[in-house]
Design an enzyme around this catalytic site. Structure first.
Site, PDB file in Angstrom:
ATOM      1  N   ASP A 386      29.271  48.400  24.927  1.00  0.00           N
ATOM      2  CA  ASP A 386      30.054  49.301  25.767  1.00  0.00           C
ATOM      3  C   ASP A 386      31.488  49.302  25.237  1.00  0.00           C
ATOM      4  O   ASP A 386      31.881  48.415  24.466  1.00  0.00           O
ATOM      5  CB  ASP A 386      29.994  48.802  27.213  1.00  0.00           C
ATOM      6  N   THR A 388      34.673  50.341  27.419  1.00  0.00           N
ATOM      7  CA  THR A 388      35.625  49.914  28.450  1.00  0.00           C
ATOM      8  C   THR A 388      35.224  48.560  29.014  1.00  0.00           C
ATOM      9  O   THR A 388      34.127  48.388  29.536  1.00  0.00           O
ATOM     10  CB  THR A 388      35.685  50.962  29.574  1.00  0.00           C
ATOM     11  N   GLU A 468      42.737  53.098  39.179  1.00  0.00           N
ATOM     12  CA  GLU A 468      43.423  53.552  40.386  1.00  0.00           C
ATOM     13  C   GLU A 468      44.698  52.751  40.634  1.00  0.00           C
ATOM     14  O   GLU A 468      45.724  53.301  41.026  1.00  0.00           O
ATOM     15  CB  GLU A 468      42.479  53.470  41.583  1.00  0.00           C
ATOM     16  N   GLY A 645      30.745  56.089  28.108  1.00  0.00           N
ATOM     17  CA  GLY A 645      30.837  57.317  28.890  1.00  0.00           C
ATOM     18  C   GLY A 645      32.155  58.026  28.701  1.00  0.00           C
ATOM     19  O   GLY A 645      32.380  59.092  29.279  1.00  0.00           O
ATOM     20  N   ASP A 646      33.048  57.455  27.900  1.00  0.00           N
ATOM     21  CA  ASP A 646      34.373  58.025  27.705  1.00  0.00           C
ATOM     22  C   ASP A 646      34.345  59.261  26.800  1.00  0.00           C
ATOM     23  O   ASP A 646      33.342  59.569  26.155  1.00  0.00           O
ATOM     24  CB  ASP A 646      35.306  56.981  27.085  1.00  0.00           C
TER      25      ASP A 646
END
Length: 1102
Positions: A386, A388, A468, A645-646
């Site tokens: 992966d 991230t 966030e 997924g980026d």
């Protein structure tokens, strides 16, 4: 007062898969027919056995293994048929193996029982008939109203009815469920009577299902295993208990993964089983040929009884065949299984104890969830990682933003940025600025569109995603501070130091399909606003297109620089529109069937026609030593695929930073963008590009396999491959006749590239990629590594799954085979631990077959000199103790402690890892070498002693030695030779090796004196009485034992002495500087594999 929850569910008529719960168990009237529903109790059972079924169930499972079942049959044959050896000789080793395994499995199940009891006996408070009763957790029933206090764990799945907080909310953490440590807010069911002791109600909900996030009113549901936080107490009604809770339904055993070593063991066992059958068949045939000669079948000194004469000839032949099978059955090493199990179990502790794996930041080290795959760490050919949180730190830092196309960078006052002197305070722009209203609207969006909670101080935030928190802290830099959420009121402090209050009406949660999240808030002025943030691909189609282009330029530039980008938009909602959206959201959230689809439809409807404000750029820095780790793995011949997924630009920048792609690497791109460039149908363009890339990377270029083997020339070209999720779906899921052709071309292109990047990938697609490579030609060993819940599918799919103890929860860790704190630890885990584990267990397996062949071959040869009468060469005690005591501990110590090459040398010379790839030490060539070595030693043992016995009067008094003396001398030479052979193979000596090697030899001598020095009352024949002592009183016996041991080991000693000294990888002593072009070993990979004694490897310890 009676409350019917069904009223909350009107509008949904499909209630097939639902259950009705009576809160408080209120019975109906006597005239009303009532059958109380039956639900399971609240007991949790994760154990496998009980006291009553442990013995039969465990024995059944153990005898399902072929080797155990085989030895059981041999034991039964010895009991039933008159065989030459005692049933004890096979029964005792079998009993030992079965007992050790049963104790291990019983202990593990006892731990599960202990953990179950801790949960089931946990005291809880139940509200019943107006009283607060303390009960054990296992006695909770569906419909009970429970009271839970702060910091307590919910004992079952509850619907929240009452909270001690004024705003009817409570906060929980679900770290034990999904690993998220953030505080989640839950709400009480509206319009519920405060006096719960007298509450009478019915509740209709769906049947139990495992999805943690698909449930009736997820904001009302408190899951078992979650912990109550920042709330004094809550009350709720139990709706799912025991094994029907979502936590229990999510507990599932992992599929059994088998290592390549296990498969090799089974193949070798079949070969030795064939050898065993051949020996028994040959001896049976020769016995009856010998007895067919006159006078041989029934000599005068051994007349047969009438019963024997009357026995059917074929029955006698079959019985004799079984007898020979029993006599030679020790060629199959039953004790090898228990030794391998112990080696794997004990060896896994070395990973756990490795201090280099300890991370002071999280104060944790490595974790081993599966010890069965230790050796597989030394066979990895593909690593799927992966991005991230794995290649990067998942530690987000706000870098910049753009508002209406104007770039804003936060820098210290009077700092120089790109040639512009920035002096305008905390909000800095390059060249120009957006309007003040647009700036403040953008910053309010950052302060309101999130699920962040304030922790203790205004600067301390907690959230489910570090993105966030970074955005909220970024807004603080520009003068807008989020103060927290109280009673659904969000407070922010603006630049003028005024507090603004917004009513939080709805949160449209983020999901990986929409790739965005929204909030609907009500301003003090009465305006209702929807703020939305998400990926550019998700936001751009939903905003005014004339606003997109100025923002797109900044987003693409930020992505190329390796930053994570999010776009921010807003929409004003009218009163009527909001009322319609509010009703639709409430109805969808209470739906029993198709809830997710209904919610998705409402989300998509309201998140349209928005106005784009700007975009943010957040930096996710590389993990410590990420580039060095990737470089070392590539130097070891491991191919690395990044599955993320980026966005493609962000992921590509990360690959360059990690040195997976070099500046000279030609990138072959197969994405939606390249498919649309030709102006033709995507399917046609896909086929054209696949053929073009296949010609470049496969037909016209040497494979990466050759480059790894050292045949890479200076002029060879490097290729990198990039594909996105949409194009991958076309390749893998195509329904036309070209589907398999596409897969083949795609796989061949990828296998010939130095690195592969798959971006915009869904979790299922990650698993599909791993499965595709795993099932390709050659069945390469795959390893997946990730840190988040979206990586679980590929972790479970790969041969070896590695979890990173990162910031995205612990789902990946719980589902992995091994867990490490940081990516940099993967280098030592594979190149050092994996390499050593494989070499150790490969040597263990080959050594076991070798020493058992040495053991049984003299027994087979002895039959040619005793008329094939099934006369044993060795005493029953020696047959029993050979594998259990005399030769077991040295090889176990070797398989745990051996370092044929030092760890530092393994880490410094990554190409050493290539020498053992493809199961190199357990191929047929090394197996043949060990088998021939066993045959050679067996011949030396038997015929060497036979030469001594040409004159059997070896004692001073002229007494003749018998057959038991003959067998004892052979056995003594055997034990000393195989033990000293292991000593010659040992490179890394510790006091444990010395103790077990010399201790085993001393134990054999002492045992032989003891066994032959006493008249044992339970033995009918004292055939070994003083045999060993008498044997050692003869100088000739001493001489032949020493000569035969030296003669057996002499070839390997001479080979080591006269071979030209050479240090392999002399040009590789420095760390590898590139994944290609590395200087290969001039040493053939077969030599150290075939000759695991005084080999060239002994010189590599630096």
């Amino acid at each position: 007062m009676a409350v019917n929850f069904n009223e909350m569910l009107k509008g949904d008529e499909r209630r097939v898969d639902s259950r009705t719960i009576y809160v408080g168990h209120r019975p109906c009237s006597a005239s009303e027919p009532f059958i109380p529903p039956k639900f399971c109790d609240n007991r949790i059972v994760s154990s496998k056995y009980t006291v009553w079924n442990f013995l039969p169930k465990n024995l059944f499972e153990q005898f399902r293994r072929i080797a155990n079942f085989y030895f059981l049959i041999i034991f039964l044959v010895q009991v039933i048929v008159d065989t030459p050896t005692s049933p004890v000789t096979s029964g005792l080793p079998l009993c030992f193996v079965i007992t050790v395994t049963a104790i291990k499995q019983g202990y593990e199940d006892w731990l599960r029982h202990k953990a179950d009891n801790e949960v089931n006996k946990y005291p809880v408070t139940v509200l019943e008939n107006g009283l607060r009763l303390r009960k054990e957790s296992e006695k909770i029933k569906v419909g009970d109203v429970l009271e839970v206090e702060e910091e307590e764990t919910f004992p079952c799945d509850l619907i929240l009815l009452r909270s001690s907080r004024d705003d009817d909310t409570c906060f929980v953490t679900t770290a034990s469920l999904d690993g998220e440590s953030n505080h989640k807010t839950h709400y009480t069911v509206p319009d519920i009577e405060k006096d719960l002791e007298s509450l009478s109600a019915t509740l209709e909900c769906e049947q139990p299902q495992p999805d943690l996030y698909k449930s009736l009113g997820p904001e009302n549901l408190l899951l078992k295993g979650a912990t109550l936080k920042n709330t004094e107490k809550v009350c709720g009604v139990a709706i799912y208990t025991g094994m029907e809770t979502k936590m229990a339904l999510n507990y599932q055993g992992k599929s059994q993964k088998r290592s390549a070593v296990e498969k090799s063991i089974n193949a070798f066992l079949l070969v030795y089983l064939c050898i065993l059958l051949s020996k028994a068949l040959v001896c049976t045939t020769l016995k009856y040929l010998w007895q067919s000669k006159p006078g041989q079948d029934e000599p005068w000194y051994n007349e047969k009884t009438q019963k024997v004469r009357d026995t059917n000839l074929y029955l006698k032949m079959f019985t004799d065949f079984l007898s020979f099978m029993v006599l030679f059955n020790f060629i199959i090493p039953v004790s090898m299984y228990v030794t391998v199990e112990m080696q794997k179990f004990l060896g896994s502790f070395f990973i756990t104890w490795d201090k280099d794996f300890f991370d002071p930041e999280i104060k944790e080290g490595a974790l081993v969830n599966t010890s069965d795959l230790n050796e597989e760490l030394g066979q990895v050919e593909y690593v799927f990682t992966d991005k991230t949180g794995t290649l990067t730190q998942n530690n987000m830092e706000f870098i910049e933003c753009c508002i209406d196309g104007f770039q804003y960078k936060h820098r210290d006052v009077n700092s120089e940025v790109d040639g512009f002197c920035v002096t305008d305070g905390p909000v800095n722009s390059l060249k120009e600025k957006a309007g003040r209203e647009r700036e403040e609207l953008f910053l309010r969006a950052l302060c309101l569109c999130h699920t962040v909670q304030v922790k203790e101080s205004p600067e301390g935030f907690i959230a489910s995603s570090p993105d966030e928190v970074a955005l909220v802290k970024g807004a603080m830099r520009y003068g807008f501070t989020f103060l927290g959420l109280e009673s659904k009121a969000m407070k922010i402090l603006n630049r003028s130091h005024e507090i603004e209050v917004y009513d939080l009406l709805h949160v449209l949660n983020f999901d990986p399909v929409r790739r965005r999240m929204s909030v609907i808030v009500k301003c003090k002025s009465g305006d209702i606003v929807l703020f939305c943030k998400g990926a550019d691909s998700s936001i751009f189609p939903r905003v005014r297109q004339e606003e997109v282009e100025p923002i797109r330029v900044h987003v693409e530039r930020n992505a190329k620089e390796g930053y994570r980008t999010l776009c921010v938009a807003y929409k004003l909602l009218g009163t009527e529109e909001y009322a319609r959206v509010d009703a639709a959201l409430r109805e969808a959230r209470l739906a029993l069937q198709g809830r997710e689809e209904k919610l998705m439809a409402v989300y998509n409807e309201v998140e349209t026609g928005m106005s784009l404000i700007g975009a943010t750029a957040v930096e996710d820095r590389l993990q410590e030593e990420a580039a060095e780790t990737m470089q070392a793995l590539q130097g070891a011949g491991i191919k690395i695929w990044v599955l993320t997924g980026d966005k493609m630009e962000t992921a590509k920048s990360t690959c360059f930073a990690c040195r997976l792609f070099q500046m000279t690497t030609e990138l072959l791109e197969l994405t939606v963008r390249t498919l649309d460039e030709g102006g033709r149908k995507r399917e046609e363009r896909l086929h054209e590009l696949l053929l073009e890339y296949h010609k470049k990377a496969v037909q016209d270029a040497p494979s990466v396999e050759n480059s790894i083997s050292g045949n890479w020339s200076v002029t060879s070209h490097e290729y990198g491959f990039i594909i996105d999720g949409a194009t991958l779906s076309m390749v893998l899921n195509s329904t036309d006749s070209n589907s398999s052709h596409y897969r083949t071309l795609f796989l061949q292109i990828c296998q010939n590239c130095t690195a592969v990047l798959c971006c915009r990938m869904a979790p299922l697609q990650k698993a599909q990629i791993v499965k595709l490579v795993k099932n390709s030609k050659g069945s390469p060993i795959t390893l997946s590594i990730g840190d988040g819940a979206n990586d679980v599918s590929m972790i479970l799919e790969a041969h070896v799954g590695i979890g990173i103890k990162g910031k995205e929860g612990r789902q990946a860790v719980r589902n992995s085979d091994y867990a490490i704190p940081k990516l940099k630890h993967l280098k030592k885990l594979l190149l050092a631990h994996g390499h050593l584990y494989y070499v150790r267990i490969a040597h263990l397996v080959q050594y076991f077959f070798y020493k058992n062949l040495c053991f049984i071959l003299p027994q087979f040869l002895y039959q040619f000199f005793c008329g094939h009468s099934q006369q044993p060469l060795y005493d029953a005690a020696y047959l029993t103790m050979y594998n259990i005591c005399f030769t077991s501990m040295p090889i176990l110590a070797y398989s745990l402690l051996e370092q044929h090459i030092s760890i530092q040398a393994l880490l410094s010379n990554a190409p050493l890892y290539r020498e053992i790839r493809k199961n190199a030490m357990l191929r047929w060539r090394p197996f043949l070498y060990w088998t021939l070595l066993g045959v050679f030693h067996g011949l030396v043992f038997f015929f060497g002693v036979r030469c001594l016995f040409r004159n059997s009067a070896l004692q001073d008094d002229g007494q003749v030695y018998g057959n038991w003396s003959y067998g004892t001398i052979v056995f003594t030479v055997l034990v000393f030779t195989v033990t000293l052979k292991l000593a010659l193979d040992t490179r890394h000596w510790t006091w444990i090796n010395h103790f077990v090697i010399w201790g085993s030899l001393a134990f054999y001598v002492l045992f032989s004196f003891f066994w032959g020095g006493i008249i044992w009352p339970f033995l009918r024949q004292q055939r070994m009485y003083f045999v060993f002592a008498t044997m050692l009183s003869s100088l000739s016996a001493w001489l032949v034992i020493i000569v035969l041991i030296v003669l057996s080991l002499l070839p390997e000693i001479l080979l080591a002495v006269f071979r030209k000294p050479f240090t392999p990888f002399t040009q590789q002593r420095n760390p590898v500087e590139s994944n290609v072009g590395a200087v290969p070993s001039p040493l053939s990979s077969t030599r150290p594999l075939l000759m695991r004694t005084f080999t060239d490897e002994s010189n590599t310890v630096i």
